[in-house]
Design a protein around this motif. Structure first.
Motif, PDB file in Angstrom:
ATOM      1  N   UNK A  25       0.814  -1.160   0.004  1.00 17.51           N
ATOM      2  CA  UNK A  25      -0.023   0.051  -0.113  1.00 17.51           C
ATOM      3  C   UNK A  25       0.737   1.373  -0.012  1.00 17.51           C
ATOM      4  N   UNK A  26       1.822   1.315   0.712  1.00 24.03           N
ATOM      5  CA  UNK A  26       2.821   2.476   0.814  1.00 24.03           C
ATOM      6  C   UNK A  26       3.409   2.801  -0.524  1.00 24.03           C
ATOM      7  N   UNK A  27       4.154   1.584  -1.059  1.00 19.52           N
ATOM      8  CA  UNK A  27       4.946   1.585  -2.200  1.00 19.52           C
ATOM      9  C   UNK A  27       3.843   1.980  -3.378  1.00 19.52           C
ATOM     10  N   UNK A  28       2.516   1.698  -3.481  1.00 18.48           N
ATOM     11  CA  UNK A  28       1.734   2.280  -4.519  1.00 18.48           C
ATOM     12  C   UNK A  28       1.455   3.791  -4.153  1.00 18.48           C
ATOM     13  N   UNK A  29       1.409   4.311  -2.842  1.00 18.66           N
ATOM     14  CA  UNK A  29       1.022   5.686  -2.533  1.00 18.66           C
ATOM     15  C   UNK A  29       2.130   6.393  -2.890  1.00 18.66           C
ATOM     16  N   UNK A  30       3.445   6.228  -2.570  1.00 14.10           N
ATOM     17  CA  UNK A  30       4.632   6.691  -2.555  1.00 14.10           C
ATOM     18  C   UNK A  30       5.859   5.939  -3.267  1.00 14.10           C
ATOM     19  N   UNK A  31       5.722   5.821  -4.646  1.00 21.88           N
ATOM     20  CA  UNK A  31       6.749   4.983  -5.241  1.00 21.88           C
ATOM     21  C   UNK A  31       8.033   5.614  -5.171  1.00 21.88           C
ATOM     22  N   UNK A  32       8.912   4.803  -4.907  1.00 22.18           N
ATOM     23  CA  UNK A  32       9.112   3.444  -4.913  1.00 22.18           C
ATOM     24  C   UNK A  32       8.978   2.684  -3.971  1.00 22.18           C
ATOM     25  N   UNK A  33       8.466   3.288  -2.897  1.00 18.99           N
ATOM     26  CA  UNK A  33       8.396   2.732  -1.461  1.00 18.99           C
ATOM     27  C   UNK A  33       9.590   2.866  -0.723  1.00 18.99           C
ATOM     28  N   UNK A  34      10.014   1.877   0.439  1.00 22.05           N
ATOM     29  CA  UNK A  34      10.814   1.960   0.993  1.00 22.05           C
ATOM     30  C   UNK A  34      12.079   1.289   0.405  1.00 22.05           C
ATOM     31  N   UNK A  35      13.104   2.152  -0.220  1.00 25.06           N
ATOM     32  CA  UNK A  35      14.025   1.803  -0.943  1.00 25.06           C
ATOM     33  C   UNK A  35      15.187   0.710  -0.317  1.00 25.06           C
ATOM     34  N   UNK A  36      15.567   0.932   1.129  1.00 23.82           N
ATOM     35  CA  UNK A  36      16.622   0.281   1.636  1.00 23.82           C
ATOM     36  C   UNK A  36      16.119  -1.074   2.396  1.00 23.82           C
ATOM     37  N   UNK A  37      16.873  -2.183   2.238  1.00 23.94           N
ATOM     38  CA  UNK A  37      16.390  -3.607   2.712  1.00 23.94           C
ATOM     39  C   UNK A  37      16.567  -3.529   4.169  1.00 23.94           C
ATOM     40  N   UNK A  38      17.526  -2.725   4.653  1.00 24.19           N
ATOM     41  CA  UNK A  38      17.654  -2.768   6.209  1.00 24.19           C
ATOM     42  C   UNK A  38      16.475  -2.499   6.930  1.00 24.19           C
ATOM     43  N   UNK A  39      15.922  -1.022   6.211  1.00 24.82           N
ATOM     44  CA  UNK A  39      14.534  -0.445   6.784  1.00 24.82           C
ATOM     45  C   UNK A  39      13.394  -1.491   6.779  1.00 24.82           C
TER      46      UNK A  39
END
Length: 73
Positions: A25-39
């Motif tokens: 849902x977050x990625x669709x709302x604010x592309x590209x979403x969370x970019x860092x795997x560690x987060x």
């Protein structure tokens, strides 16, 4: 990741059953979403859940070129 993005995702995770759906849902709302795997891993760790989807968006081309310039110095 900006702190407000983390806070938004954390709020959505608290109000949703599925953590994967929340991230989608977050990625669709604010592309590209969370970019860092560690987060992303940190969010799953906070909720003591196993991660089912290990995909994170690739680094945008503009960021790769900036990183290449910085490393070349």
């Amino acid at each position: 990741m900006r702190i407000r993005s983390y806070m938004i995702v954390q709020y959505l995770m608290r109000s949703s059953q599925s953590k994967s759906v929340t991230l989608e849902i977050f990625t669709n709302a604010r592309p590209p979403g969370i970019k860092k795997d560690k987060h992303v891993q940190g969010l799953y760790c906070f909720y003591n859940e196993k991660r089912t989807n290990n995909s994170v968006p690739s680094i945008p081309a503009w960021k790769r070129s900036v990183q290449a310039l910085l490393l070349a110095r």
